[in-house]
Design an enzyme around this catalytic site. Structure first.
Site, mmCIF file in Angstrom:
data_model
loop_
_atom_site.group_PDB
_atom_site.id
_atom_site.type_symbol
_atom_site.label_atom_id
_atom_site.label_comp_id
_atom_site.label_asym_id
_atom_site.label_seq_id
_atom_site.Cartn_x
_atom_site.Cartn_y
_atom_site.Cartn_z
ATOM 1 C CB ALA A 1 -15.062 44.429 -18.085
ATOM 2 C CG LEU A 13 -15.464 40.258 -28.843
ATOM 3 C CD1 LEU A 13 -15.689 39.866 -29.625
ATOM 4 C CD2 LEU A 13 -14.772 39.057 -27.781
ATOM 5 C CE1 TYR A 61 -4.816 49.839 -15.900
ATOM 6 C CE2 TYR A 61 -3.734 49.237 -14.453
ATOM 7 C CZ TYR A 61 -4.172 48.945 -14.970
ATOM 8 O OH TYR A 61 -5.074 47.714 -14.267
ATOM 9 C CE LYS A 92 -7.993 47.777 -13.150
ATOM 10 N NZ LYS A 92 -9.255 47.203 -13.658
ATOM 11 C CD GLN A 103 -8.401 49.975 -23.020
ATOM 12 O OE1 GLN A 103 -9.120 50.436 -23.247
ATOM 13 N NE2 GLN A 103 -7.177 49.971 -22.949
ATOM 14 N N GLY A 117 5.234 57.568 -17.119
ATOM 15 C CA GLY A 117 3.622 56.873 -16.476
ATOM 16 C C GLY A 117 4.176 54.993 -15.712
HETATM 17 P P1 NAD Z 1 -7.345 42.444 -21.872
HETATM 18 O O1 NAD Z 1 -7.330 43.406 -22.154
HETATM 19 O O2 NAD Z 1 -6.756 41.054 -21.485
HETATM 20 O O3 NAD Z 1 -9.023 41.858 -20.606
HETATM 21 C C1 NAD Z 1 -9.979 42.781 -20.359
HETATM 22 C C2 NAD Z 1 -10.461 42.510 -21.297
HETATM 23 O O4 NAD Z 1 -12.314 43.297 -20.769
HETATM 24 C C3 NAD Z 1 -11.168 42.630 -22.738
HETATM 25 O O5 NAD Z 1 -11.184 41.370 -22.955
HETATM 26 C C4 NAD Z 1 -12.113 44.259 -23.036
HETATM 27 O O6 NAD Z 1 -12.658 43.375 -24.682
HETATM 28 C C5 NAD Z 1 -13.782 43.889 -21.971
HETATM 29 N N1 NAD Z 1 -13.305 45.050 -22.181
HETATM 30 C C6 NAD Z 1 -12.349 45.977 -21.967
HETATM 31 N N2 NAD Z 1 -13.729 47.252 -22.041
HETATM 32 C C7 NAD Z 1 -15.001 47.263 -22.115
HETATM 33 C C8 NAD Z 1 -15.849 47.037 -21.713
HETATM 34 N N3 NAD Z 1 -16.443 48.589 -21.962
HETATM 35 N N4 NAD Z 1 -16.922 46.531 -21.848
HETATM 36 C C9 NAD Z 1 -16.848 45.465 -21.862
HETATM 37 N N5 NAD Z 1 -15.344 44.704 -21.845
HETATM 38 C C10 NAD Z 1 -14.676 45.456 -21.861
HETATM 39 O O7 NAD Z 1 -6.819 42.941 -20.077
HETATM 40 P P2 NAD Z 1 -6.115 41.341 -18.796
HETATM 41 O O8 NAD Z 1 -4.671 41.759 -18.597
HETATM 42 O O9 NAD Z 1 -6.848 40.366 -18.919
HETATM 43 O O10 NAD Z 1 -6.554 42.228 -17.430
HETATM 44 C C11 NAD Z 1 -7.532 42.153 -16.716
HETATM 45 C C12 NAD Z 1 -7.667 43.143 -15.564
HETATM 46 O O11 NAD Z 1 -7.212 42.400 -14.917
HETATM 47 C C13 NAD Z 1 -8.352 44.014 -15.490
HETATM 48 O O12 NAD Z 1 -9.089 45.108 -15.090
HETATM 49 C C14 NAD Z 1 -6.413 44.638 -15.411
HETATM 50 O O13 NAD Z 1 -6.707 46.260 -15.095
HETATM 51 C C15 NAD Z 1 -6.247 43.628 -13.993
HETATM 52 N N6 NAD Z 1 -4.688 44.269 -14.012
HETATM 53 C C16 NAD Z 1 -3.884 43.380 -15.328
HETATM 54 C C17 NAD Z 1 -2.755 42.974 -14.875
HETATM 55 C C18 NAD Z 1 -2.178 42.424 -16.040
HETATM 56 O O14 NAD Z 1 -0.471 42.492 -16.154
HETATM 57 N N7 NAD Z 1 -2.210 41.360 -17.410
HETATM 58 C C19 NAD Z 1 -2.490 43.543 -14.182
HETATM 59 C C20 NAD Z 1 -2.722 43.963 -13.011
HETATM 60 C C21 NAD Z 1 -4.357 44.688 -13.165
#
Ligand code: NAD
Length: 327
Positions: free
Chosen positions: A86, A32, A153, A157, A88, A278
């Site tokens: 999960a 969270l 970032y 990834k 950042q 970025g």
């Molecule tokens: P989000 O930030 O809503 O979800 C990530 C979740 O990971 C959060 O609930 C956060 O509390 C949790 N988290 C962060 N650090 C943590 C830790 N150390 N331990 C446990 N939990 C942790 O992001 P999202 O948009 O749902 O993205 C989900 C995944 O998809 C991520 O890996 C992100 O890099 C990838 N992604 C998202 C997008 C997008 O457009 N939303 C695009 C490309 C990739």
């Protein structure tokens, strides 16, 4: 059991909810993180819990850190599938604090992979990102396009994705990496262009576009992302692969602002702010491979997806809008 790391977040929350709805036992590991308002994560958790009521699926939240190797090992050991979300997220945060991003996104992924080596897990699905491509040489691009990320970032990834692939090869694990292209929809992160534009227009304020707005994005509706992930419960066809998951319907940020403005408040002008460091200039997915391997076919273009998001926003404005405004 299906383990969804980051399952209280936007994409993980939708995955957990859908899996529970489909009758699976789901465990979410999430710390969270307060990177954006935790109230949204509580809603995500609530939605998945509600899905468990009356159905055959179950939901459990484990509040913990993916950097905690022992905790991750215990959870992975019980899991048939791991959806590792999960992270950042967010390019801008990574520019401010690259080491933290590396720590969570790369070390966290290694914890999941090391745990998987010692467990009978059937498949690990990794949430990768279009950020691994960086500056595109040509558009649209497929998975063979060079990967030269332009933000910490994107680097994190790509590093994590490479570990996923290499662990798959070396230790005979079934792994898949899905490269998501800017995902949006209900309960999306509040600090993204779409939520910001909608909120400003709904309050009679002009949307603010960073730079001249000529940057283009392949915005992907959350339901399409969930469908691609769900397919991976039933097929090994994508094992060892990296797949683009986009909409293929690109739009410039300036046009996006206009589409949203026209839907909500056509009389508003568009304002411009300073370009952010970025950010990729263009993203545009070639999803042929995901189509061939998974039968993936994006169903929402940006106009239909934005209309659905605006309808959801209006219905949830009371709680969601203050979180967008404060982000
Ligand atoms: P989000 O930030 O809503 O979800 C990530 C979740 O990971 C959060 O609930 C956060 O509390 C949790 N988290 C962060 N650090 C943590 C830790 N150390 N331990 C446990 N939990 C942790 O992001 P999202 O948009 O749902 O993205 C989900 C995944 O998809 C991520 O890996 C992100 O890099 C990838 N992604 C998202 C997008 C997008 O457009 N939303 C695009 C490309 C990739």
């Amino acid at each position: 059991m299906i383990l969804v790391t980051g399952g209280a977040g936007f994409i993980g929350g939708h995955l957990a909810e859908q899996f529970v709805r489909d009758g699976h036992d789901v465990v979410v590991l999430d710390d969270l993180d307060p990177y954006y308002d935790v109230d949204i994560k509580r809603r995500n958790i609530e939605c998945a819990r509600e899905a468990a009521h009356g159905g055959s699926g179950s939901y459990e939240l484990v509040e913990g850190d993916v950097r905690d190797a022992d905790l991750v090992a215990d959870l992975v050991d019980e899991a048939a599938y791991v959806y590792h979300q999960a992270a950042q997220a967010g390019v801008r945060t990574s520019v401010e604090n690259p080491r933290r991003v590396d720590d969570i996104n790369v070390e966290g992924t290694l914890n999941v992979l090391d745990a998987a080596r010692a467990s009978p897990v059937e498949r690990i699905v990794f949430a990768s990102s279009s950020s691994v491509y960086g500056k595109p040489r040509d558009l649209p691009y497929d998975e063979d396009h060079p990967t030269t990320p332009i933000s910490p970032y994107g680097v994190s990834k790509l590093a994590a994705e490479n570990y996923v692939r290499v662990y798959g090869d070396l230790y005979d694990l079934s792994t898949v990496a899905l490269r998501y292209f800017t995902v949006y929809g209900p309960r999306m992160r509040p600090n993204m262009a779409i939520s910001n534009f909608v909120s400003r227009c709904a309050n009679g304020e002009p949307p603010v576009v960073y730079g001249d707005g000529s940057q283009t994005r392949d915005f992907t509706y959350i339901d399409d992302v969930v469908r691609a992930n769900a397919k991976l419960l039933d097929t090994d066809a994508a094992d060892g692969e990296v797949l683009n998951i986009g909409s293929t319907d690109t739009v410039s940020i300036a046009t996006l602002a206009e589409v949203i403005r026209d839907e909500i408040a056509p009389d508003l002008s568009i304002e411009h702010g300073e370009r952010q460091a970025g950010d990729a200039e263009h993203t545009h997915a070639d999803v042929t491979k995901a189509g061939d391997v998974l039968g993936y076919e994006p169903t929402e273009d940006i106009r239909s997806g934005v209309r659905q998001f605006i309808a959801w926003y209006r219905a949830n404005r009371e709680w969601y809008e203050p979180l967008v405004r404060s982000s």
